[in-house]
Design a protein around this motif. Structure first.
Motif, mmCIF file in Angstrom:
data_model
loop_
_atom_site.group_PDB
_atom_site.id
_atom_site.type_symbol
_atom_site.label_atom_id
_atom_site.label_comp_id
_atom_site.label_asym_id
_atom_site.label_seq_id
_atom_site.Cartn_x
_atom_site.Cartn_y
_atom_site.Cartn_z
ATOM 1 N N ASP A 24 -5.848 -26.522 5.811
ATOM 2 C CA ASP A 24 -6.476 -27.868 5.434
ATOM 3 C C ASP A 24 -6.692 -27.843 4.059
ATOM 4 O OD1 ASP A 24 -6.013 -28.688 7.970
ATOM 5 O OD2 ASP A 24 -8.107 -28.145 8.917
ATOM 6 N N ARG A 58 -1.358 -34.580 9.304
ATOM 7 C CA ARG A 58 -2.409 -33.866 9.391
ATOM 8 C C ARG A 58 -3.601 -34.677 8.271
ATOM 9 N NH1 ARG A 58 -5.940 -30.675 12.325
ATOM 10 N NH2 ARG A 58 -7.142 -29.380 10.720
ATOM 11 N N ASN A 61 -4.694 -37.962 10.129
ATOM 12 C CA ASN A 61 -5.383 -38.254 11.181
ATOM 13 C C ASN A 61 -6.645 -37.114 11.370
ATOM 14 O OD1 ASN A 61 -3.611 -39.743 12.668
ATOM 15 N ND2 ASN A 61 -2.374 -38.003 13.478
ATOM 16 N N TYR A 62 -6.935 -36.305 10.342
ATOM 17 C CA TYR A 62 -7.955 -35.443 10.150
ATOM 18 C C TYR A 62 -8.428 -35.228 8.726
ATOM 19 C CZ TYR A 62 -10.372 -31.607 12.170
ATOM 20 O OH TYR A 62 -11.349 -30.666 12.623
ATOM 21 N N ARG A 69 -15.514 -39.346 12.966
ATOM 22 C CA ARG A 69 -15.522 -38.415 13.829
ATOM 23 C C ARG A 69 -16.302 -38.677 15.112
ATOM 24 N NH1 ARG A 69 -10.931 -36.722 12.854
ATOM 25 N NH2 ARG A 69 -11.089 -35.091 14.384
ATOM 26 N N THR A 102 -8.026 -43.673 13.674
ATOM 27 C CA THR A 102 -6.426 -43.518 13.196
ATOM 28 C C THR A 102 -5.805 -43.841 14.743
ATOM 29 O OG1 THR A 102 -6.380 -41.164 14.423
ATOM 30 C CG2 THR A 102 -6.692 -41.400 12.128
ATOM 31 N N GLU A 105 -5.839 -41.326 17.195
ATOM 32 C CA GLU A 105 -6.930 -41.031 18.030
ATOM 33 C C GLU A 105 -7.299 -42.209 19.109
ATOM 34 O OE1 GLU A 105 -10.119 -41.102 15.041
ATOM 35 O OE2 GLU A 105 -11.647 -40.309 16.103
#
Length: 253
Positions: A24, A58, A61-62, A69, A102, A105
């Motif tokens: 990440d 990645r 989405n994250y 969140r 997203t 999500e």
DNA sequence: AAATACTACAACCGCAAGCGG
DNA sequence: GCCGCTTGCGGTTGTAGTATT
């Protein structure tokens, strides 16, 4: 839009599965410094043993800045119900109306929560209870299937800075099939100040300042400053003319 | 305490569309 | 027009955490 095809025909063994914090960090650091450009070259340049597709997913989405969140709010669920009724499983389009969320999500949330609630709601409609206690469903104790048509005043506000932090935000308001959704939300959403994301926005350059919503605001005499410190309707931001439209007209439950 | 079932979410897969050579 | 490649999307699967037995 497409980048040069890479000659990376080497049989690289790509890593799969969950991303480690180190991966990440590498991806985030690379994209923040150089941008993603061509996703297929990102893992090579960033020193990751992933394919470009995995990196893109990645990031989107994250890792991307501006993502929310945590649990979906009641208002967000209400929007999802509304838009799903209008658009069907067009998760990417639905996500355009939920800044910081997203498509993945929303899709997951739909399958794990909302679909069940919808089924439950339909079951209740097919088999209505005669006693008055069933009305408690909409009284707030049970949020199964939000009563989306109940009120407009309860609908969400949208953070302007959230919108523009989505680097590829391009609502297709010009497409006729999407106009009801845009119109529905234009009546209910306002943009308002977001100090938390203001700095995020200021870091962004080029593409975001040229975004359609920013242009419309500037053309309408709304300064960058005002975009953050003034409440505006979606109409103002997008220059969207929806005519006489009621969100209730498009409710499906 | 261990085994099993369930849930939520992250990630992968396959397909279609768009683009450049 | 064809081919190869990238990107984006939606469906599906995998995995980790939690609840239940």
């Amino acid at each position: 839009m497409r980048c040069k095809p890479s000659n990376n025909k080497l049989m690289v063994k790509y890593k799969k599965g969950l991303w480690s914090p180190d991966e990440d960090q590498k991806l985030t650091s690379y994209v923040m410094n150089y941008g993603h450009g061509c996703w297929s070259s990102v893992p090579i340049n960033a020193g990751l043993q992933r394919n470009g597709k995995s990196c893109r997913l990645r990031w989107i989405n994250y890792l991307r800045p501006g993502l929310k969140r945590g649990a979906f709010s009641y208002d967000e669920e209400e929007i999802i119900f509304t838009l799903h009724g209008l658009l069907g499983n067009k998760w990417s389009q639905i996500s355009q109306y939920l800044p910081g969320r997203t498509d993945n999500e929303i899709k997951n949330h739909w399958h794990s929560h909302l679909k069940k609630r919808l089924a439950k709601s339909e079951h209740l409609q097919d088999h209505p209870k005669v006693d008055n206690t069933s009305s408690n469903l909409s009284s707030g104790m049970d949020h199964s299937v939000p009563p989306v048509s109940q009120t407009n005043s309860n609908l969400p506000k949208i953070l302007f800075a959230d919108w523009i932090s989505l680097d590829e935000f391009q609502p297709d308001f010009g497409k006729s099939s999407d106009e009801p959704a845009a119109a529905a939300l234009s009546h209910t959403c306002t943009a308002y100040q977001s100090n938390t994301n203001e700095h995020e926005w200021q870091r962004n350059e080029g593409s975001t300042i040229e975004s359609i919503e920013t242009r419309n605001c500037l053309e309408n005499g709304i300064s960058i400053e005002d975009m953050f410190h003034t409440q505006m309707t979606i109409d103002q931001i997008f220059g969207f003319d929806h005519g006489d439209f009621r969100i209730d007209d498009f409710m499906y439950i």
